[in-house]
Scaffold this motif. Structure first.
Motif, PDB file in Angstrom:
ATOM      1  N   SER A  26      45.316  58.520  -9.374  1.00  0.00           N
ATOM      2  CA  SER A  26      45.260  57.118  -8.926  1.00  0.00           C
ATOM      3  C   SER A  26      44.172  56.355  -9.683  1.00  0.00           C
ATOM      4  N   LEU A  27      44.298  55.026  -9.659  1.00  0.00           N
ATOM      5  CA  LEU A  27      43.287  54.170 -10.273  1.00  0.00           C
ATOM      6  C   LEU A  27      42.213  53.826  -9.258  1.00  0.00           C
ATOM      7  N   VAL A  28      40.966  53.844  -9.724  1.00  0.00           N
ATOM      8  CA  VAL A  28      39.813  53.534  -8.871  1.00  0.00           C
ATOM      9  C   VAL A  28      38.884  52.594  -9.645  1.00  0.00           C
ATOM     10  N   ILE A  29      37.839  52.127  -8.958  1.00  0.00           N
ATOM     11  CA  ILE A  29      36.823  51.308  -9.625  1.00  0.00           C
ATOM     12  C   ILE A  29      35.548  52.143  -9.738  1.00  0.00           C
ATOM     13  N   VAL A  30      35.056  52.284 -10.962  1.00  0.00           N
ATOM     14  CA  VAL A  30      33.877  53.120 -11.234  1.00  0.00           C
ATOM     15  C   VAL A  30      32.678  52.245 -11.589  1.00  0.00           C
ATOM     16  N   PHE A  31      31.576  52.483 -10.894  1.00  0.00           N
ATOM     17  CA  PHE A  31      30.291  51.878 -11.245  1.00  0.00           C
ATOM     18  C   PHE A  31      29.759  52.748 -12.379  1.00  0.00           C
ATOM     19  N   SER A  32      29.989  52.306 -13.635  1.00  0.00           N
ATOM     20  CA  SER A  32      29.834  53.207 -14.777  1.00  0.00           C
ATOM     21  C   SER A  32      28.430  53.277 -15.364  1.00  0.00           C
ATOM     22  N   ASN A  33      27.574  52.293 -15.077  1.00  0.00           N
ATOM     23  CA  ASN A  33      26.219  52.384 -15.645  1.00  0.00           C
ATOM     24  C   ASN A  33      25.169  52.739 -14.590  1.00  0.00           C
ATOM     25  N   LEU A  34      25.625  53.420 -13.547  1.00  0.00           N
ATOM     26  CA  LEU A  34      24.694  54.029 -12.596  1.00  0.00           C
ATOM     27  C   LEU A  34      24.112  55.263 -13.284  1.00  0.00           C
ATOM     28  N   LYS A  35      22.809  55.397 -13.241  1.00  0.00           N
ATOM     29  CA  LYS A  35      22.141  56.496 -13.962  1.00  0.00           C
ATOM     30  C   LYS A  35      22.616  57.858 -13.433  1.00  0.00           C
ATOM     31  N   LYS A  36      22.799  58.787 -14.355  1.00  0.00           N
ATOM     32  CA  LYS A  36      23.223  60.143 -13.977  1.00  0.00           C
ATOM     33  C   LYS A  36      22.242  60.750 -12.971  1.00  0.00           C
ATOM     34  N   ALA A  37      22.796  61.497 -12.011  1.00  0.00           N
ATOM     35  CA  ALA A  37      21.936  62.158 -11.023  1.00  0.00           C
ATOM     36  C   ALA A  37      22.602  63.455 -10.590  1.00  0.00           C
ATOM     37  N   LYS A  38      21.795  64.399 -10.097  1.00  0.00           N
ATOM     38  CA  LYS A  38      22.363  65.631  -9.549  1.00  0.00           C
ATOM     39  C   LYS A  38      22.516  65.458  -8.051  1.00  0.00           C
ATOM     40  N   LEU A  39      23.737  65.597  -7.564  1.00  0.00           N
ATOM     41  CA  LEU A  39      24.001  65.499  -6.134  1.00  0.00           C
ATOM     42  C   LEU A  39      24.316  66.890  -5.605  1.00  0.00           C
ATOM     43  N   ARG A  40      23.373  67.426  -4.849  1.00  0.00           N
ATOM     44  CA  ARG A  40      23.470  68.797  -4.336  1.00  0.00           C
ATOM     45  C   ARG A  40      23.773  69.790  -5.465  1.00  0.00           C
ATOM     46  N   GLY A  41      23.053  69.593  -6.577  1.00  0.00           N
ATOM     47  CA  GLY A  41      23.141  70.544  -7.690  1.00  0.00           C
ATOM     48  C   GLY A  41      24.229  70.268  -8.711  1.00  0.00           C
ATOM     49  N   THR A  42      25.068  69.263  -8.466  1.00  0.00           N
ATOM     50  CA  THR A  42      26.157  68.939  -9.407  1.00  0.00           C
ATOM     51  C   THR A  42      25.923  67.561 -10.011  1.00  0.00           C
ATOM     52  N   GLU A  43      26.028  67.490 -11.337  1.00  0.00           N
ATOM     53  CA  GLU A  43      25.768  66.204 -12.005  1.00  0.00           C
ATOM     54  C   GLU A  43      26.856  65.184 -11.697  1.00  0.00           C
ATOM     55  N   ASP A  77      30.902  51.836  11.486  1.00  0.00           N
ATOM     56  CA  ASP A  77      30.318  53.173  11.738  1.00  0.00           C
ATOM     57  C   ASP A  77      30.714  54.195  10.660  1.00  0.00           C
ATOM     58  N   LYS A  78      31.372  53.704   9.613  1.00  0.00           N
ATOM     59  CA  LYS A  78      31.785  54.535   8.471  1.00  0.00           C
ATOM     60  C   LYS A  78      32.744  55.659   8.862  1.00  0.00           C
ATOM     61  N   SER A  79      33.442  55.481   9.989  1.00  0.00           N
ATOM     62  CA  SER A  79      34.424  56.490  10.400  1.00  0.00           C
ATOM     63  C   SER A  79      35.726  56.344   9.606  1.00  0.00           C
ATOM     64  N   LYS A  80      35.918  55.163   9.010  1.00  0.00           N
ATOM     65  CA  LYS A  80      37.111  54.928   8.199  1.00  0.00           C
ATOM     66  C   LYS A  80      36.706  54.400   6.831  1.00  0.00           C
ATOM     67  N   LEU A  81      37.322  54.974   5.806  1.00  0.00           N
ATOM     68  CA  LEU A  81      37.065  54.566   4.418  1.00  0.00           C
ATOM     69  C   LEU A  81      38.371  54.227   3.730  1.00  0.00           C
ATOM     70  N   GLU A  82      38.321  53.255   2.829  1.00  0.00           N
ATOM     71  CA  GLU A  82      39.458  52.959   1.961  1.00  0.00           C
ATOM     72  C   GLU A  82      38.939  52.704   0.553  1.00  0.00           C
ATOM     73  N   ILE A  83      39.600  53.314  -0.415  1.00  0.00           N
ATOM     74  CA  ILE A  83      39.187  53.168  -1.815  1.00  0.00           C
ATOM     75  C   ILE A  83      39.555  51.772  -2.318  1.00  0.00           C
ATOM     76  N   VAL A  84      38.618  51.127  -2.999  1.00  0.00           N
ATOM     77  CA  VAL A  84      38.897  49.835  -3.635  1.00  0.00           C
ATOM     78  C   VAL A  84      39.782  50.105  -4.860  1.00  0.00           C
ATOM     79  N   ARG A  85      40.930  49.410  -4.896  1.00  0.00           N
ATOM     80  CA  ARG A  85      41.905  49.670  -5.965  1.00  0.00           C
ATOM     81  C   ARG A  85      42.150  48.437  -6.833  1.00  0.00           C
ATOM     82  N   PRO A  86      42.356  48.671  -8.135  1.00  0.00           N
ATOM     83  CA  PRO A  86      42.820  47.574  -9.007  1.00  0.00           C
ATOM     84  C   PRO A  86      44.356  47.552  -8.944  1.00  0.00           C
TER      85      PRO A  86
END
Length: 206
Positions: A93-110, A122-131
């Motif tokens: 699927s197509l998504v929107i990427v924040f591409s110039n966010l600095k690289k980081a390790k999240l729980r050991g994975t880049e 309350d963040k119980s429901k999420l929906e991906i922003v789509r183009p």
């Protein structure tokens, strides 16, 4: 000979001083142009396509995605959406990427970026922003009333740094009453139309 030598040294000194002043002015102009760019222009959002998705080995609520954003190789990005969005919804699927966010390790994975999603209070429901589905991979997202592509090659943004551009804009990222993704009420658009979510209206985007 001495006079010629002195004259030559003098000319060299003058030239060095000119170059010094030139560089000084150049740096001044660069700093000025950076400070003239609005925070939203410093954040680069692009269309990406999810090629692979797997469970994060060290975080129960995260997926690890390989996303094509039109670069030489796919970006690896970690997203805390597991349990709310299925892998089937994400793959290819197509998504929107924040591409110039600095690289980081999240729980050991880049992780080299972030995908945008809307959530309820309350963040119980999420929906991906789509183009729109016809969008080209790598296309930069812009605003309905401002061409963000004029702010070329923005620097990487470190979200933990004080007064960073992401912190400045994220409180103003929301969907409108029609589920269109907006910044301060101004619609995010592509060459094929606006960004949107299926049902989360007037909701925060992050």
């Amino acid at each position: 000979y001495n006079n010629q030598q002195n004259q030559h040294q003098k000319q060299n000194q003058n030239q060095k001083q000119k170059n010094k002043n030139k560089n000084k002015n150049k740096n001044k102009n660069q700093n000025k142009s950076q400070s003239d760019i609005p925070s939203i222009g410093k954040c680069k959002f692009v269309v990406g396509k999810i090629l692979e998705i797997s469970d994060h080995t060290n975080a129960d609520a995260m997926y690890v995605e390989m996303i094509d954003i039109g670069e030489d190789k796919p970006r690896q990005i970690c997203s805390g959406i597991k349990g709310k969005i299925s892998k089937e919804e994400m793959i290819n699927s197509l998504v929107i990427v924040f591409s110039n966010l600095k690289k980081a390790k999240l729980r050991g994975t880049e992780s080299a970026g972030m995908i945008l999603a809307a959530s309820n209070e309350d963040k119980s429901k999420l929906e991906i922003v789509r183009p729109p589905k016809e969008c080209e991979i790598g296309e930069r997202i812009t605003l309905e009333d401002e061409d963000l592509t004029q702010y070329d090659h923005p620097n990487d943004i470190k979200p933990t740094k004080k007064n960073n551009a992401w912190s400045a804009i994220k409180g103003d990222l929301r969907t409108d009453e029609n589920g269109i993704a907006c910044y301060k009420g101004r619609k995010f658009i592509t060459s094929k139309g606006p960004l949107s979510v299926p049902s989360l209206t007037n909701s925060r985007i992050s």
